[in-house]
Scaffold this active site. Sequence first.
Site, PDB file in Angstrom:
ATOM      1  N   GLU A   1       0.842  -1.212   0.000  1.00  0.00           N
ATOM      2  CA  GLU A   1       0.000   0.000   0.000  1.00  0.00           C
ATOM      3  C   GLU A   1       0.867   1.247   0.000  1.00  0.00           C
ATOM      4  O   GLU A   1       1.853   1.327   0.743  1.00  0.00           O
ATOM      5  CB  GLU A   1      -0.890  -0.036   1.243  1.00  0.00           C
ATOM      6  CG  GLU A   1      -2.289   0.462   1.003  1.00  0.00           C
ATOM      7  CD  GLU A   1      -3.083  -0.427   0.074  1.00  0.00           C
ATOM      8  OE1 GLU A   1      -3.147  -0.102  -1.132  1.00  0.00           O
ATOM      9  OE2 GLU A   1      -3.644  -1.438   0.541  1.00  0.00           O
ATOM     10  N   HIS A   2       0.477   2.197  -0.834  1.00  0.00           N
ATOM     11  CA  HIS A   2       1.212   3.459  -0.995  1.00  0.00           C
ATOM     12  C   HIS A   2       2.641   3.214  -1.481  1.00  0.00           C
ATOM     13  O   HIS A   2       3.550   3.972  -1.168  1.00  0.00           O
ATOM     14  CB  HIS A   2       1.190   4.289   0.302  1.00  0.00           C
ATOM     15  CG  HIS A   2      -0.170   4.881   0.566  1.00  0.00           C
ATOM     16  ND1 HIS A   2      -0.604   6.043  -0.039  1.00  0.00           N
ATOM     17  CD2 HIS A   2      -1.205   4.456   1.323  1.00  0.00           C
ATOM     18  CE1 HIS A   2      -1.836   6.314   0.357  1.00  0.00           C
ATOM     19  NE2 HIS A   2      -2.233   5.353   1.176  1.00  0.00           N
ATOM     20  N   THR A   3       2.801   2.142  -2.220  1.00  0.00           N
ATOM     21  CA  THR A   3       4.106   1.861  -2.839  1.00  0.00           C
ATOM     22  C   THR A   3       4.076   2.167  -4.330  1.00  0.00           C
ATOM     23  O   THR A   3       5.117   2.409  -4.929  1.00  0.00           O
ATOM     24  CB  THR A   3       4.469   0.369  -2.660  1.00  0.00           C
ATOM     25  OG1 THR A   3       3.312  -0.403  -2.994  1.00  0.00           O
ATOM     26  CG2 THR A   3       4.896   0.058  -1.244  1.00  0.00           C
TER      27      THR A   3
ATOM     28  N   ALA B   1     -15.314   3.644  -0.994  1.00  0.00           N
ATOM     29  CA  ALA B   1     -14.947   2.622  -0.015  1.00  0.00           C
ATOM     30  C   ALA B   1     -13.521   2.141  -0.215  1.00  0.00           C
ATOM     31  O   ALA B   1     -13.083   1.205   0.436  1.00  0.00           O
ATOM     32  CB  ALA B   1     -15.912   1.449  -0.096  1.00  0.00           C
ATOM     33  N   GLY B   2     -12.814   2.774  -1.145  1.00  0.00           N
ATOM     34  CA  GLY B   2     -11.426   2.370  -1.378  1.00  0.00           C
ATOM     35  C   GLY B   2     -11.325   1.087  -2.176  1.00  0.00           C
ATOM     36  O   GLY B   2     -10.317   0.391  -2.119  1.00  0.00           O
ATOM     37  N   LEU B   3     -12.379   0.757  -2.928  1.00  0.00           N
ATOM     38  CA  LEU B   3     -12.329  -0.446  -3.765  1.00  0.00           C
ATOM     39  C   LEU B   3     -12.263  -0.060  -5.245  1.00  0.00           C
ATOM     40  O   LEU B   3     -12.643  -0.818  -6.127  1.00  0.00           O
ATOM     41  CB  LEU B   3     -13.535  -1.353  -3.487  1.00  0.00           C
ATOM     42  CG  LEU B   3     -13.665  -1.836  -2.038  1.00  0.00           C
ATOM     43  CD1 LEU B   3     -14.942  -2.653  -1.843  1.00  0.00           C
ATOM     44  CD2 LEU B   3     -12.450  -2.671  -1.624  1.00  0.00           C
TER      45      LEU B   3
ATOM     46  N   SER C   1     -13.796   2.424  -7.207  1.00  0.00           N
ATOM     47  CA  SER C   1     -14.918   2.703  -8.104  1.00  0.00           C
ATOM     48  C   SER C   1     -14.482   3.692  -9.194  1.00  0.00           C
ATOM     49  O   SER C   1     -14.934   3.598 -10.327  1.00  0.00           O
ATOM     50  CB  SER C   1     -16.115   3.231  -7.326  1.00  0.00           C
ATOM     51  OG  SER C   1     -15.738   4.304  -6.508  1.00  0.00           O
TER      52      SER C   1
ATOM     53  N   ASP D   1      -4.512   0.795  -9.247  1.00  0.00           N
ATOM     54  CA  ASP D   1      -5.941   0.515  -9.390  1.00  0.00           C
ATOM     55  C   ASP D   1      -6.304   0.253 -10.841  1.00  0.00           C
ATOM     56  O   ASP D   1      -6.989  -0.717 -11.167  1.00  0.00           O
ATOM     57  CB  ASP D   1      -6.780   1.696  -8.862  1.00  0.00           C
ATOM     58  CG  ASP D   1      -6.473   2.000  -7.410  1.00  0.00           C
ATOM     59  OD1 ASP D   1      -5.803   1.166  -6.769  1.00  0.00           O
ATOM     60  OD2 ASP D   1      -6.889   3.068  -6.925  1.00  0.00           O
TER      61      ASP D   1
HETATM   62  C1  GLA Z   1      -5.298   4.662  -4.050  1.00  0.00           C
HETATM   63  C2  GLA Z   1      -4.551   5.023  -5.330  1.00  0.00           C
HETATM   64  C3  GLA Z   1      -3.537   3.948  -5.717  1.00  0.00           C
HETATM   65  C4  GLA Z   1      -2.638   3.583  -4.533  1.00  0.00           C
HETATM   66  C5  GLA Z   1      -3.466   3.327  -3.267  1.00  0.00           C
HETATM   67  C6  GLA Z   1      -2.608   3.144  -2.050  1.00  0.00           C
HETATM   68  O1  GLA Z   1      -6.113   3.547  -4.255  1.00  0.00           O
HETATM   69  O2  GLA Z   1      -5.457   5.213  -6.397  1.00  0.00           O
HETATM   70  O3  GLA Z   1      -2.772   4.376  -6.822  1.00  0.00           O
HETATM   71  O4  GLA Z   1      -1.669   4.555  -4.323  1.00  0.00           O
HETATM   72  O5  GLA Z   1      -4.376   4.384  -3.013  1.00  0.00           O
HETATM   73  O6  GLA Z   1      -1.833   1.995  -2.156  1.00  0.00           O
END
Ligand code: GLA
Length: 388
Positions: free
Chosen positions: A36-38, A125-127, A129, A174
């Site tokens: 995550e956040h990489t 929701a961080g999925l 969309s 994503d």
């Molecule tokens: C969001 C961003 C991705 C990624 C994540 C964290 O989903 O769209 O590019 O940076 O956060 O891992």
Amino acid sequence: MINRKNLSENFFNLYGKPEEKFRIFFAPGRVNLIGEHTDYNGGYVFPCALNFGTYLLIRKTGENRIRFSSTNMEFKADIPLSELQKKQGEEWVNYPLGVIDQLRKKGVNPGGAEFLYSGDIPNGAGLSSSASIELVTAFALNALFSGNIPVIDLIKLSQKAENEFVGMNCGIMDQFAVGMGQKDSALFLNCDTLDYELVPLKLKNYRLVIANTNKRRGLTDSKYNERRSECESAVKYLSKGKQIRNLSELSLEEFKEMEIFIPDKVIRQRAMHVISENDRVLRAVPALKSGKLELFGKLMNESHDSLRNDYEVTGPELDTLVEEARKLPGVIGSRMTGAGFGGCTVNLIHKDHVESFLYELSKPYYKKTGLKADYYVADIGEGVREIL
Ligand code: GLA
């Protein structure tokens, strides 16, 4: 699952002419297992595509305008082709408009059309969309207006649309997962080179359960962009010791020797998260391949703790869901997924405990936050495609 008959009725109610057929496209959402956040630091990620996502019903009209509607949002737009480059406030149509802007830059000029979107990914929701809307738009317009653009370029231009048109400086994860996902596999992706490997998700007696905090991710975009610039500062400081383009060029050992070049404690913590997270992905992938699910779960836990302590992108809702989940029987890993600040957690749970998990987690979560959590047992699906 979306009901095709209802959607078709919806489309004709909106746009009429039932004798003229539409085409249907689909792009999934995604869940990230670890890493995550990489991505915007040139690092490793390990996401998979979900079996829910965004459907797009689309029909060419030959007119000089595009009409946009969604079954999920009230806002509708009817925009002349000559005005498609204008941003529409903070509305959802900026995602398709951003994609059209990028397609035009590649010489693909969509003509008049009618669009109806319908999604079953919970919003915000961080999925993913948003990546799902981008990719389904790019893929459909490429098919309808003979773009001949390969999917990998649709992925890159969708990310650019979000960066340049929407103003969210996201990485490539994503869009990549939404574009390239394969059934029952996770994508082990190097975000610097875009080399990737499909890894079969052999979870034996375990299941992936997504839990939604239902906390709206209010300030996500500004906080997200702030983390990106903190990482850029870290690269600048560290370059005094070794010339690097991004944080992921350093191993954990190298970083430990060089962290003294970063005078600011917070910036040091941000770098520590990114570099240690890459290291965790590199250990998690072989763990999954060799069926060491306990180890995989432990690395998921460590990932969350690093996102909480060093990267500071979790918050009380995500932390409560994770802490309470870890107390429950059968849970071997629990972490936030996506950008953070709200959104979802992903949990690795023995199949015999899934049902009690849903029930047992809701009680303490509600007690501590006043919010009701939602759950989805993740089914890993395919990437963007036309539905025939
Ligand atoms: C969001 C961003 C991705 C990624 C994540 C964290 O989903 O769209 O590019 O940076 O956060 O891992």
